[in-house]
Motif scaffolding. Sequence first.
Motif, PDB file in Angstrom:
ATOM      1  N   VAL A  90       0.842  -1.197   0.000  1.00 25.15           N
ATOM      2  CA  VAL A  90       0.000   0.000   0.000  1.00 25.15           C
ATOM      3  C   VAL A  90       0.877   1.246   0.000  1.00 25.15           C
ATOM      4  CG1 VAL A  90      -1.629   1.348   1.396  1.00 25.15           C
ATOM      5  CG2 VAL A  90      -2.007  -1.095   1.054  1.00 25.15           C
ATOM      6  N   ALA A  91       1.928   1.250   0.801  1.00 28.97           N
ATOM      7  CA  ALA A  91       2.849   2.390   0.846  1.00 28.97           C
ATOM      8  C   ALA A  91       3.481   2.629  -0.512  1.00 28.97           C
ATOM      9  CB  ALA A  91       3.922   2.150   1.901  1.00 28.97           C
ATOM     10  N   GLU A  92       3.895   1.555  -1.166  1.00 26.92           N
ATOM     11  CA  GLU A  92       4.539   1.655  -2.481  1.00 26.92           C
ATOM     12  C   GLU A  92       3.576   2.173  -3.544  1.00 26.92           C
ATOM     13  OE1 GLU A  92       5.843  -1.509  -5.887  1.00 26.92           O
ATOM     14  OE2 GLU A  92       6.387  -2.028  -3.822  1.00 26.92           O
ATOM     15  N   VAL A  93       2.412   1.574  -3.632  1.00 30.59           N
ATOM     16  CA  VAL A  93       1.447   1.922  -4.677  1.00 30.59           C
ATOM     17  C   VAL A  93       0.865   3.325  -4.474  1.00 30.59           C
ATOM     18  CG1 VAL A  93      -0.784   1.299  -5.678  1.00 30.59           C
ATOM     19  CG2 VAL A  93       0.886  -0.475  -5.184  1.00 30.59           C
ATOM     20  N   ALA A  94       0.568   3.678  -3.229  1.00 27.41           N
ATOM     21  CA  ALA A  94      -0.069   4.961  -2.946  1.00 27.41           C
ATOM     22  C   ALA A  94       0.937   6.090  -2.725  1.00 27.41           C
ATOM     23  CB  ALA A  94      -0.978   4.831  -1.723  1.00 27.41           C
ATOM     24  N   GLY A  95       2.225   5.772  -2.688  1.00 31.42           N
ATOM     25  CA  GLY A  95       3.239   6.789  -2.467  1.00 31.42           C
ATOM     26  C   GLY A  95       3.189   7.343  -1.051  1.00 31.42           C
ATOM     27  N   LEU A  96       2.881   6.478  -0.097  1.00 28.82           N
ATOM     28  CA  LEU A  96       2.807   6.879   1.310  1.00 28.82           C
ATOM     29  C   LEU A  96       3.998   6.329   2.068  1.00 28.82           C
ATOM     30  CD1 LEU A  96      -0.916   5.898   2.008  1.00 28.82           C
ATOM     31  CD2 LEU A  96      -0.050   8.202   1.591  1.00 28.82           C
ATOM     32  N   SER A  97       4.236   6.894   3.252  1.00 31.66           N
ATOM     33  CA  SER A  97       5.234   6.281   4.131  1.00 31.66           C
ATOM     34  C   SER A  97       4.604   5.010   4.706  1.00 31.66           C
ATOM     35  CB  SER A  97       5.611   7.240   5.263  1.00 31.66           C
ATOM     36  OG  SER A  97       4.522   7.396   6.153  1.00 31.66           O
ATOM     37  N   LYS A  98       5.439   4.126   5.203  1.00 26.60           N
ATOM     38  CA  LYS A  98       4.907   2.895   5.794  1.00 26.60           C
ATOM     39  C   LYS A  98       4.067   3.210   7.032  1.00 26.60           C
ATOM     40  CE  LYS A  98       8.129  -0.500   4.017  1.00 26.60           C
ATOM     41  NZ  LYS A  98       9.075  -1.564   4.333  1.00 26.60           N
ATOM     42  N   VAL A  99       4.410   4.252   7.763  1.00 24.20           N
ATOM     43  CA  VAL A  99       3.640   4.647   8.941  1.00 24.20           C
ATOM     44  C   VAL A  99       2.234   5.072   8.524  1.00 24.20           C
ATOM     45  CG1 VAL A  99       3.470   6.343  10.811  1.00 24.20           C
ATOM     46  CG2 VAL A  99       5.680   5.290  10.284  1.00 24.20           C
ATOM     47  N   ASP A 100       2.134   5.895   7.470  1.00 21.97           N
ATOM     48  CA  ASP A 100       0.825   6.336   6.997  1.00 21.97           C
ATOM     49  C   ASP A 100       0.035   5.181   6.384  1.00 21.97           C
ATOM     50  OD1 ASP A 100       1.232   8.937   7.836  1.00 21.97           O
ATOM     51  OD2 ASP A 100       1.973   9.629   5.884  1.00 21.97           O
ATOM     52  N   ALA A 101       0.724   4.295   5.675  1.00 18.88           N
ATOM     53  CA  ALA A 101       0.055   3.134   5.089  1.00 18.88           C
ATOM     54  C   ALA A 101      -0.490   2.226   6.189  1.00 18.88           C
ATOM     55  CB  ALA A 101       1.008   2.365   4.186  1.00 18.88           C
ATOM     56  N   LYS A 102       0.265   2.054   7.276  1.00 17.74           N
ATOM     57  CA  LYS A 102      -0.195   1.237   8.398  1.00 17.74           C
ATOM     58  C   LYS A 102      -1.441   1.854   9.021  1.00 17.74           C
ATOM     59  CE  LYS A 102       1.250  -0.858  12.794  1.00 17.74           C
ATOM     60  NZ  LYS A 102      -0.074  -0.838  13.341  1.00 17.74           N
ATOM     61  N   LYS A 103      -1.445   3.175   9.171  1.00 16.72           N
ATOM     62  CA  LYS A 103      -2.621   3.852   9.716  1.00 16.72           C
ATOM     63  C   LYS A 103      -3.832   3.633   8.808  1.00 16.72           C
ATOM     64  CE  LYS A 103      -0.106   7.559  12.072  1.00 16.72           C
ATOM     65  NZ  LYS A 103       0.204   9.009  12.045  1.00 16.72           N
ATOM     66  N   ALA A 104      -3.630   3.702   7.499  1.00 19.92           N
ATOM     67  CA  ALA A 104      -4.725   3.515   6.541  1.00 19.92           C
ATOM     68  C   ALA A 104      -5.266   2.086   6.590  1.00 19.92           C
ATOM     69  CB  ALA A 104      -4.258   3.859   5.125  1.00 19.92           C
ATOM     70  N   VAL A 105      -4.374   1.108   6.602  1.00 17.48           N
ATOM     71  CA  VAL A 105      -4.794  -0.294   6.660  1.00 17.48           C
ATOM     72  C   VAL A 105      -5.514  -0.573   7.977  1.00 17.48           C
ATOM     73  CG1 VAL A 105      -3.967  -2.683   6.778  1.00 17.48           C
ATOM     74  CG2 VAL A 105      -3.062  -1.140   5.036  1.00 17.48           C
ATOM     75  N   ASP A 106      -4.959  -0.097   9.077  1.00 15.73           N
ATOM     76  CA  ASP A 106      -5.593  -0.307  10.383  1.00 15.73           C
ATOM     77  C   ASP A 106      -6.974   0.356  10.437  1.00 15.73           C
ATOM     78  OD1 ASP A 106      -3.456  -1.805  11.308  1.00 15.73           O
ATOM     79  OD2 ASP A 106      -2.542  -0.150  12.433  1.00 15.73           O
ATOM     80  N   ALA A 107      -7.091   1.542   9.868  1.00 14.55           N
ATOM     81  CA  ALA A 107      -8.378   2.242   9.854  1.00 14.55           C
ATOM     82  C   ALA A 107      -9.404   1.467   9.022  1.00 14.55           C
ATOM     83  CB  ALA A 107      -8.211   3.655   9.303  1.00 14.55           C
ATOM     84  N   ALA A 108      -8.974   0.920   7.888  1.00 18.02           N
ATOM     85  CA  ALA A 108      -9.880   0.141   7.044  1.00 18.02           C
ATOM     86  C   ALA A 108     -10.344  -1.117   7.772  1.00 18.02           C
ATOM     87  CB  ALA A 108      -9.196  -0.222   5.731  1.00 18.02           C
ATOM     88  N   VAL A 109      -9.437  -1.795   8.442  1.00 18.99           N
ATOM     89  CA  VAL A 109      -9.785  -3.009   9.186  1.00 18.99           C
ATOM     90  C   VAL A 109     -10.774  -2.671  10.308  1.00 18.99           C
ATOM     91  CG1 VAL A 109      -8.871  -4.785  10.748  1.00 18.99           C
ATOM     92  CG2 VAL A 109      -7.683  -4.271   8.609  1.00 18.99           C
ATOM     93  N   GLU A 110     -10.533  -1.597  11.026  1.00 15.68           N
ATOM     94  CA  GLU A 110     -11.436  -1.197  12.110  1.00 15.68           C
ATOM     95  C   GLU A 110     -12.811  -0.823  11.572  1.00 15.68           C
ATOM     96  OE1 GLU A 110     -11.076  -1.539  15.420  1.00 15.68           O
ATOM     97  OE2 GLU A 110      -9.204  -2.523  14.866  1.00 15.68           O
ATOM     98  N   ALA A 111     -12.851  -0.166  10.412  1.00 14.97           N
ATOM     99  CA  ALA A 111     -14.133   0.195   9.805  1.00 14.97           C
ATOM    100  C   ALA A 111     -14.925  -1.051   9.422  1.00 14.97           C
ATOM    101  CB  ALA A 111     -13.909   1.080   8.576  1.00 14.97           C
ATOM    102  N   VAL A 112     -14.256  -2.039   8.856  1.00 15.56           N
ATOM    103  CA  VAL A 112     -14.918  -3.294   8.480  1.00 15.56           C
ATOM    104  C   VAL A 112     -15.416  -4.021   9.728  1.00 15.56           C
ATOM    105  CG1 VAL A 112     -14.538  -5.603   7.500  1.00 15.56           C
ATOM    106  CG2 VAL A 112     -13.685  -3.574   6.301  1.00 15.56           C
ATOM    107  N   LYS A 113     -14.576  -4.109  10.765  1.00 13.61           N
ATOM    108  CA  LYS A 113     -14.977  -4.775  11.998  1.00 13.61           C
ATOM    109  C   LYS A 113     -16.173  -4.071  12.641  1.00 13.61           C
ATOM    110  CE  LYS A 113     -11.438  -5.487  14.780  1.00 13.61           C
ATOM    111  NZ  LYS A 113     -10.087  -5.537  15.397  1.00 13.61           N
ATOM    112  N   GLY A 114     -16.153  -2.752  12.645  1.00 15.14           N
ATOM    113  CA  GLY A 114     -17.260  -1.989  13.220  1.00 15.14           C
ATOM    114  C   GLY A 114     -18.560  -2.204  12.477  1.00 15.14           C
ATOM    115  N   ALA A 115     -18.484  -2.224  11.146  1.00 15.15           N
ATOM    116  CA  ALA A 115     -19.684  -2.439  10.336  1.00 15.15           C
ATOM    117  C   ALA A 115     -20.254  -3.837  10.565  1.00 15.15           C
ATOM    118  CB  ALA A 115     -19.369  -2.228   8.856  1.00 15.15           C
TER     119      ALA A 115
END
Length: 90
Positions: free
Chosen positions: A10-35
């Motif tokens: 995700v960091a590579e494809v989106a041009g993000l740092s690994k820290v920001d990519a981790k935040k994005a992936v974690d946020a997506a997982v939490e959103a799915v779990k919440g739904a």
Amino acid sequence: MNKTELIAKVAEVAGLSKVDAKKAVDAAVEAVKGALKAGEKVQIPGIITLAVEKREARKGINPATKQAITIPAKKVVKAKVGSELAAVVK
């Protein structure tokens, strides 16, 4: 692919740092779990659909003792693969 590899990709494809990519992936997982916890269906068109389904209680047999048992009702997550994802693995 594990979570670390997913974050790196995700960091590579989106041009993000690994820290920001981790935040994005974690946020997506939490959103799915919440739904799913709220009983909502999660759809990523062409990729996957996740839904919560209730299984009713049913009779079963303990294979070790051959005794009849009651399997309690529970909720399970059902996944249906989308057409785009299915076409990739053909």
